[in-house]
Design a protein around this motif. Structure first.
Motif, PDB file in Angstrom:
ATOM      1  N   THR A  46       5.122 -19.559 -18.676  1.00 50.06           N
ATOM      2  CA  THR A  46       5.448 -18.726 -18.019  1.00 50.06           C
ATOM      3  C   THR A  46       4.785 -16.725 -17.954  1.00 50.06           C
ATOM      4  O   THR A  46       5.780 -16.211 -17.098  1.00 50.06           O
ATOM      5  CB  THR A  46       6.960 -18.527 -17.012  1.00 50.06           C
ATOM      6  N   SER A  47       4.773 -16.951 -18.728  1.00 56.99           N
ATOM      7  CA  SER A  47       4.498 -15.444 -19.837  1.00 56.99           C
ATOM      8  C   SER A  47       3.534 -15.032 -18.718  1.00 56.99           C
ATOM      9  O   SER A  47       2.298 -15.449 -17.927  1.00 56.99           O
ATOM     10  CB  SER A  47       4.093 -15.932 -20.958  1.00 56.99           C
ATOM     11  N   LYS A  48       3.155 -13.233 -18.547  1.00 55.75           N
ATOM     12  CA  LYS A  48       2.263 -12.553 -17.888  1.00 55.75           C
ATOM     13  C   LYS A  48       1.284 -12.563 -18.367  1.00 55.75           C
ATOM     14  O   LYS A  48       2.025 -12.153 -20.032  1.00 55.75           O
ATOM     15  CB  LYS A  48       3.105 -11.831 -17.268  1.00 55.75           C
ATOM     16  N   TRP A  49       0.082 -11.916 -18.683  1.00 54.01           N
ATOM     17  CA  TRP A  49      -0.980 -11.737 -19.312  1.00 54.01           C
ATOM     18  C   TRP A  49      -2.346 -10.544 -18.159  1.00 54.01           C
ATOM     19  O   TRP A  49      -1.832 -10.768 -16.821  1.00 54.01           O
ATOM     20  CB  TRP A  49      -1.802 -12.642 -19.686  1.00 54.01           C
ATOM     21  N   HIS A  50      -2.410  -9.925 -18.987  1.00 56.05           N
ATOM     22  CA  HIS A  50      -3.532  -8.567 -17.801  1.00 56.05           C
ATOM     23  C   HIS A  50      -4.716  -9.387 -18.449  1.00 56.05           C
ATOM     24  O   HIS A  50      -4.912  -9.200 -20.141  1.00 56.05           O
ATOM     25  CB  HIS A  50      -4.010  -7.592 -18.901  1.00 56.05           C
ATOM     26  N   THR A  51      -5.503 -10.103 -17.487  1.00 57.14           N
ATOM     27  CA  THR A  51      -6.918  -9.797 -18.287  1.00 57.14           C
ATOM     28  C   THR A  51      -7.888  -8.521 -18.419  1.00 57.14           C
ATOM     29  O   THR A  51      -7.546  -7.425 -18.383  1.00 57.14           O
ATOM     30  CB  THR A  51      -7.477 -10.252 -16.622  1.00 57.14           C
ATOM     31  N   SER A 108      -5.606 -12.258 -26.984  1.00 50.79           N
ATOM     32  CA  SER A 108      -5.357 -10.810 -28.577  1.00 50.79           C
ATOM     33  C   SER A 108      -4.708 -10.893 -29.073  1.00 50.79           C
ATOM     34  O   SER A 108      -3.033 -11.644 -28.570  1.00 50.79           O
ATOM     35  CB  SER A 108      -5.877  -9.302 -27.749  1.00 50.79           C
ATOM     36  N   ILE A 109      -4.444 -11.547 -29.929  1.00 50.04           N
ATOM     37  CA  ILE A 109      -2.931 -11.305 -30.854  1.00 50.04           C
ATOM     38  C   ILE A 109      -2.575 -10.035 -31.195  1.00 50.04           C
ATOM     39  O   ILE A 109      -1.546  -9.661 -31.440  1.00 50.04           O
ATOM     40  CB  ILE A 109      -3.530 -12.596 -32.339  1.00 50.04           C
ATOM     41  N   GLN A 137      -4.407 -10.368 -22.274  1.00 50.48           N
ATOM     42  CA  GLN A 137      -3.489  -9.062 -23.512  1.00 50.48           C
ATOM     43  C   GLN A 137      -2.369  -9.553 -22.548  1.00 50.48           C
ATOM     44  O   GLN A 137      -2.292  -9.566 -21.966  1.00 50.48           O
ATOM     45  CB  GLN A 137      -3.989  -7.700 -22.855  1.00 50.48           C
ATOM     46  N   GLY A 138      -1.839  -9.956 -23.286  1.00 49.75           N
ATOM     47  CA  GLY A 138       0.289 -10.531 -23.235  1.00 49.75           C
ATOM     48  C   GLY A 138       1.040  -9.250 -23.991  1.00 49.75           C
ATOM     49  O   GLY A 138       0.533  -8.359 -24.619  1.00 49.75           O
ATOM     50  N   THR A 139       2.170  -9.969 -24.048  1.00 50.68           N
ATOM     51  CA  THR A 139       3.255  -9.160 -24.484  1.00 50.68           C
ATOM     52  C   THR A 139       3.350 -10.006 -25.989  1.00 50.68           C
ATOM     53  O   THR A 139       3.052 -10.708 -26.395  1.00 50.68           O
ATOM     54  CB  THR A 139       4.481  -9.362 -23.682  1.00 50.68           C
ATOM     55  N   GLU A 140       3.749  -9.221 -27.159  1.00 50.94           N
ATOM     56  CA  GLU A 140       4.218  -9.603 -27.975  1.00 50.94           C
ATOM     57  C   GLU A 140       4.723 -11.354 -27.986  1.00 50.94           C
ATOM     58  O   GLU A 140       4.238 -12.063 -28.470  1.00 50.94           O
ATOM     59  CB  GLU A 140       4.911  -8.806 -28.360  1.00 50.94           C
ATOM     60  N   SER A 141       6.191 -11.032 -27.593  1.00 50.17           N
ATOM     61  CA  SER A 141       6.729 -12.958 -27.109  1.00 50.17           C
ATOM     62  C   SER A 141       5.821 -13.667 -26.893  1.00 50.17           C
ATOM     63  O   SER A 141       5.835 -15.156 -27.169  1.00 50.17           O
ATOM     64  CB  SER A 141       8.074 -12.278 -27.045  1.00 50.17           C
ATOM     65  N   GLY A 142       4.927 -13.317 -25.504  1.00 52.36           N
ATOM     66  CA  GLY A 142       4.594 -14.289 -25.296  1.00 52.36           C
ATOM     67  C   GLY A 142       2.854 -14.586 -25.752  1.00 52.36           C
ATOM     68  O   GLY A 142       2.753 -15.660 -25.926  1.00 52.36           O
ATOM     69  N   VAL A 143       2.155 -13.535 -26.691  1.00 59.50           N
ATOM     70  CA  VAL A 143       1.543 -13.976 -27.456  1.00 59.50           C
ATOM     71  C   VAL A 143       2.100 -14.597 -28.569  1.00 59.50           C
ATOM     72  O   VAL A 143       1.330 -16.110 -28.836  1.00 59.50           O
ATOM     73  CB  VAL A 143       0.801 -12.594 -27.856  1.00 59.50           C
TER      74      VAL A 143
END
Length: 200
Positions: A46-51, A108-109, A137-143
């Protein structure tokens, strides 16, 4: 024949467990037959990401196409350029008419540095700005969560450098992992065969 769940029977009759009548199915893909996703699908995340375009998405919005995913960071000068080249080499082997059923995603990591704007510039610079390329691009926890699902290990070794696994993953349209290619510049024949089979 298929009863509730994933167990498949070849003969007509009723399920020996639930006693429901067995019904014929044309294909056993849960996604294609019901629109649902399996427990092993990455679309459960359910993590959110930016394209690279700045749009906010969840991974489930990529459902319906074969996915080829790699984790990189744009400031990498060693392994990542070779991983990008491997992705481009795979793309070059896919017939153009199959690309509509295929999505390449580079995750991206390094979400602090790799903003959507930077990812967009990277996509243009590497001629990866066609519709079948997506940068996330995600959050650190999502990545970190996503990397764990892909069995990708990475570690920050300086503010601008990471040590990381070199893995290209192939997922079916339901987000289930089908194949992984590990290493740099390796023989991609099996990866391409898997993609061609999934995009038929």
């Amino acid at each position: 024949m298929e009863c509730e769940g994933d167990k498949v029977y070849k003969n007509e009759g009723s399920c020996p467990i639930c006693k429901m009548d067995l019904r014929p199915v044309e294909n056993t893909s849960k996604l294609e037959s019901t629109g649902e996703i399996s427990e092993t699908s990455i679309f459960n995340l359910t993590s959110k990401w930016h394209t690279e375009e700045g749009d906010k998405i969840q991974l489930e919005e990529l459902k319906g196409k074969t996915l080829v995913i790699v984790m990189i960071y744009t400031s990498c000068k060693a392994a990542c350029p070779r991983l990008v080249a491997d992705m481009r080499n795979i793309e070059a082997e896919i017939p153009e008419e199959r690309l509509k059923n295929l999505q390449f995603a580079l995750v991206s990591i390094d979400p602090d540095i790799d903003t959507p704007k930077r990812l967009k510039a990277f996509a243009i610079e590497n001629q990866m700005n066609d519709a079948h390329w997506t940068f996330l691009q995600g959050t650190e926890s999502g990545v970190r969560e996503f990397a764990n699902v892909l069995s990708v290990k990475y570690k920050e070794i300086s503010p601008i450098d990471f040590s990381h696994s070199n893995i290209i993953s192939v997922f079916n349209a339901g987000g289930e992992l089908v194949h992984q290619q590990e290493g740099l510049g390796v023989d991609n024949k099996e990866t391409i065969e898997t993609i061609l089979k999934l995009t038929e």
